[in-house]
Design a protein around this motif. Structure first.
Motif, PDB file in Angstrom:
ATOM      1  N   ASN A  79     -23.514  12.549  22.742  1.00  0.00           N
ATOM      2  CA  ASN A  79     -23.970  13.904  23.016  1.00  0.00           C
ATOM      3  C   ASN A  79     -23.489  14.325  24.388  1.00  0.00           C
ATOM      4  O   ASN A  79     -22.948  15.419  24.576  1.00  0.00           O
ATOM      5  CB  ASN A  79     -25.505  13.894  22.957  1.00  0.00           C
ATOM      6  N   ASN A 127     -28.718  15.236  28.896  1.00  0.00           N
ATOM      7  CA  ASN A 127     -28.853  16.136  27.762  1.00  0.00           C
ATOM      8  C   ASN A 127     -29.447  17.481  28.164  1.00  0.00           C
ATOM      9  O   ASN A 127     -29.077  18.515  27.608  1.00  0.00           O
ATOM     10  CB  ASN A 127     -29.693  15.487  26.662  1.00  0.00           C
ATOM     11  N   LYS A 187     -27.823  15.193  16.912  1.00  0.00           N
ATOM     12  CA  LYS A 187     -27.021  15.100  18.131  1.00  0.00           C
ATOM     13  C   LYS A 187     -25.703  14.429  17.794  1.00  0.00           C
ATOM     14  O   LYS A 187     -25.661  13.605  16.891  1.00  0.00           O
ATOM     15  CB  LYS A 187     -27.779  14.284  19.168  1.00  0.00           C
TER      16      LYS A 187
END
Ligand code: ADP
Length: 737
Positions: free
Chosen positions: A232, A616, A709
């Motif tokens: 991700n 993230n 993800k």
């Protein structure tokens, strides 16, 4: 008496005697003749009888010798039969109607070795008695009398069930008894010790294999989670990096990181899916979905790639086919993505056409659908056609070695379609192209209301401007099916000439040669022609900023859903109405995704994102940086619930694995808080989990949607654009996204 007289008298007497003699002689003669005849008849008869006796004798001899031969044959057959029966290593015995043993082979007797009473003549009951008393059969915990009774009941039934017994020496014997016509019983005692041991070993091996497979599946699930989470960061950051000012070389590096990351993810997903199917862990989730919309979304995603390669990507969805079905949209989309992806990948020029046809079953409650994907690509040699559905198999020829791929896509697609009870197939001519297709039977959704195809009476003639012959042919066919008169052409100039007072609407592609679609509308207006113009465009951005936009009746984003086209046609007023100055303001769905301009916006859309991972959070905020939104982060589930109570966001993005309180618990808590208020904030889960069952648990927690993800900017934007609240500013600015 005188002498003469005497003489005369004597003479007379003599003559008379002679006559008598003669007569007697004649009679004797006749009797002789009769006798002779009789003797002849007798001798004939004797001869005949003799011949007959002779014949009977020889017949007798022959019968005797035949009998002898037959006897010998019977003896040989009997000997051979016994020999064979003796050679059988399993026990063989036969009993008379009185259940007495007539005979048995050595193998059968060997079980009762040492018991002299077990010999022909013994009854079955006595055999059972010996079996228990002498401990020949291991009856476990069963009481001997009960066991014997059970065995006897079985023996006396017309068709005794096969029974497996264990002997004192651990051998397993399967008893098969067959009752004959006259009441005889043939008994087979098969020694299945080897099979039983083998079965035990197999069961053990299977138990171990299943445990290993479970371990493998959970290992894969964990690994995929572990790999996807950092991915991700890699893919997301590369995407963001790409948007910063970079030198050409740096751009190349960023692109390479992003493409390699994405390629790696495709492989991870393929391998994971394949192992899930193999481990029978994959379950289909059947829900109501719109097949036509799914195909269009997929086409939009693939369009850019196809366009870059100069290919036309077309959809021909049968006009009168329902669109809402019950099925697993995710898995169907996966199959179609694979087939369309392959078609685009293996086609250098020409087109890729997705065609959907079908017919109704059970009063149209369900439909047998057939989806075909036709391409004009490199094709597949005959001898490879079967091979390509195998796992890791590719047509390993010169022609396609340059194409990337794992060779798992078709194997997965085939398995998925099989799971849906359908079939998948391919027809191909090398060098000319391939058609992959699959058919599935899907129930029509209860909610589906068949669309009203009736067009207003004043819409009769259409001038259709479409440069691509195949697209034009598809559209012409669909519109004719609606009862329209269609005049097709491929340029704006030609369309200009074809428009007459009989024309009710012009439907044009935007990308037509020389003048574009808007140009055509503008030139018609210049000639004081007020005919409504409907524009179809692959990218609404091209149209959005164009002032000439105002000449259009409606803008439809390609691929155009039938329903949208029909709605656009229905919304055309009869002649005599004044044409509105602005293009018709329709909802984003109806106008092909072009968001309407908002009036007097008051506040920004409130977005709450719960994510424990710092990288993230950064990726997330950068992806949404261009939006006019009010973004707040929570670092765990507890904070998310608090933030929810405080700011009542318009949408929540929720990571699932978080410390303290995970995403599922937080969502459940939020739903509890909302309970009774009549409100439900859209909650979108963000998860790196990939195993089956996760999705169920996520949705069960009251979450509406989930994204896996690494997150894609487009899917985030899609979720945000789906939030419809009247009192917020459009997050994408006035031109939509
Ligand atoms: P991958 O595309 O990852 O190699 P697939 O299982 O999807 O794996 O396809 C297997 C092989 O089948 C491809 O490598 C290619 O050789 C062949 N193939 C699939 N689709 C097409 C197509 N539309 N045209 C030509 N060849 C194809």
């Amino acid at each position: 008496m005188s002498l003469p007289n005497k003489l005369a008298q004597e003479r007379r007497a003599r003559l008379a005697a002679e006559r008598v003699l003669e007569q007697k002689q004649a009679e004797l003669q006749a009797a002789y003749r009769k006798l002779g005849k009789h003797a002849q008849a007798l001798s004939d008869e004797i001869n005949e009888t003799r011949a007959e006796v002779q014949f009977v004798k020889s017949e007798n001899e022959r019968v005797k010798s035949d009998l002898n031969i037959a006897h010998q044959k019977i003896e040989i057959a009997e000997r051979r039969l016994w020999h064979s029966i003796e050679t059988i290593q399993d026990g063989f015995a036969f009993f008379g109607p009185d259940s007495r043993l007539i005979g048995a082979n050595r193998a059968w007797f060997s079980v009762f070795e040492g018991l002299e009473d077990v010999r022909p003549g013994i009854t079955y009951v006595e055999i059972l008695q010996f079996s228990t008393e002498e401990g020949i059969v291991d009856i476990g915990n069963e009481h001997p009398a009960e066991w014997r009774e059970r065995m006897l009941d079985r023996w006396q039934s017309d068709t005794p069930e096969a029974e497996v017994v264990r002997l004192w020496n651990g051998a397993y014997i399967k008893m098969i008894d067959q009752r004959g016509h006259g009441g005889d019983v043939v008994s087979l005692a098969l020694n299945i010790t080897g099979t039983i041991r083998y079965e035990k070993r197999l069961k053990e091996a299977r138990r171990k294999a299943e445990a290993a497979s479970r371990a493998k599946s959970s290992f894969l699930a964990n690994m995929s989670h572990e790999i996807r989470t950092p991915m991700n960061g890699v893919v997301g950051m590369a995407e963001l990096l790409r948007e910063t000012p970079l030198s050409e070389e740096q751009k190349l590096y960023a692109d390479t990181i992003k493409n390699s990351g994405e390629a790696l993810l495709v492989i991870i997903n393929d391998v994971l899916d394949y192992s899930k199917i193999e481990a029978e862990k994959l379950v289909l989730h059947n829900v109501t979905f719109d097949l036509e919309r799914s195909i269009q979304e997929l086409t939009m995603l693939m369009q850019a790639n196809a366009r870059d390669r100069g290919l036309s990507l077309l959809v021909d969805y049968d006009l009168f086919l329902p669109t809402e079905f019950i099925g697993d949209p995710g898995r169907l989309r996966q199959v179609m993505t694979n087939l369309v992806g392959n078609a685009v990948k293996f086609t250098e020029q020409g087109h890729v056409l997705i065609r959907v046809v079908g017919f109704g079953l059970e009063d149209d409650k369900s439909f047998r659908l057939s989806v075909t994907i036709e391409d004009t690509g490199i094709g597949i040699p005959d001898e490879k056609i079967k091979h390509i559905f195998g796992e890791f198999n590719q047509v390993d020829g010169e022609s396609n070695r340059k194409f990337e791929g794992t060779g798992l896509g078709l194997a997965i697609s085939e398995k998925l379609i099989r799971m849906m009870g359908g079939e998948i197939w391919v027809e191909s001519v090398e060098g000319q192209g391939s058609t992959f297709g699959f058919s599935v039977t899907l129930p029509v959704a209860d909610s589906y209301q068949s669309f009203d195809f009736d067009l207003p009476a004043h819409i009769r003639q259409v001038v259709l401007v479409e440069p691509n012959d195949l697209t034009r042919a598809i559209l012409e066919r669909q519109m004719r099916a609606l009862g329209l008169e269609v005049i097709g052409c491929n340029t704006g100039e030609r369309a200009h000439d074809l428009v007459t007072s009989h024309t009710d609407v012009v439907i044009t592609d935007h990308a037509i040669p020389a003048m574009d679609g808007i140009g055509l509308a503008a030139s018609l207006r210049k000639d004081a022609c007020t005919i409504p113009v409907v524009l179809m465009t692959a990218s609404s951005d091209q149209v959005a900023g164009d002032a000439r936009h105002t000449h259009l009746h409606a803008v439809l984003k390609r691929p155009v859903a039938r329903q949208e086209l029909i709605s656009a046609l229905k919304s055309i007023d009869p002649p005599g109405h004044t044409e509105p100055d602005e293009a018709q303001s329709t909802s984003p769905e109806e106008n092909g995704g072009i968001a309407p301009v908002e009036d007097s916006p008051q506040r920004a859309l409130k977005v709450l994102a719960a994510e424990d991972n710092k990288t993230n959070r950064l990726v997330f905020s950068k992806m949404l940086k261009a939006l006019d939104i009010d973004l707040e982060f929570a670092e765990n589930g507890l904070q998310a619930v608090e933030a929810f109570e405080r700011q009542r966001p318009d949408i929540i993005f929720m990571d699932i694995s978080m410390p303290e309180m995970d995403g599922k618990q937080a969502a459940t808590r939020i739903r509890d808080i909302e309970n009774g208020t009549g409100q439900a904030v859209p909650i979108v889960a963000m998860t790196a989990h990939a195993m089956e069952g996760d999705a169920d648990a996520i949705l069960a927690a009251g979450i509406d949607f989930y994204l896996t993800k690494p997150l894609k900017k487009d899917s985030l934007l899609e979720r945000i654009s789906a939030v419809s609240t009247g009192d917020v500013r459009c997050p994408f600015g006035s031109e939509g996204h």
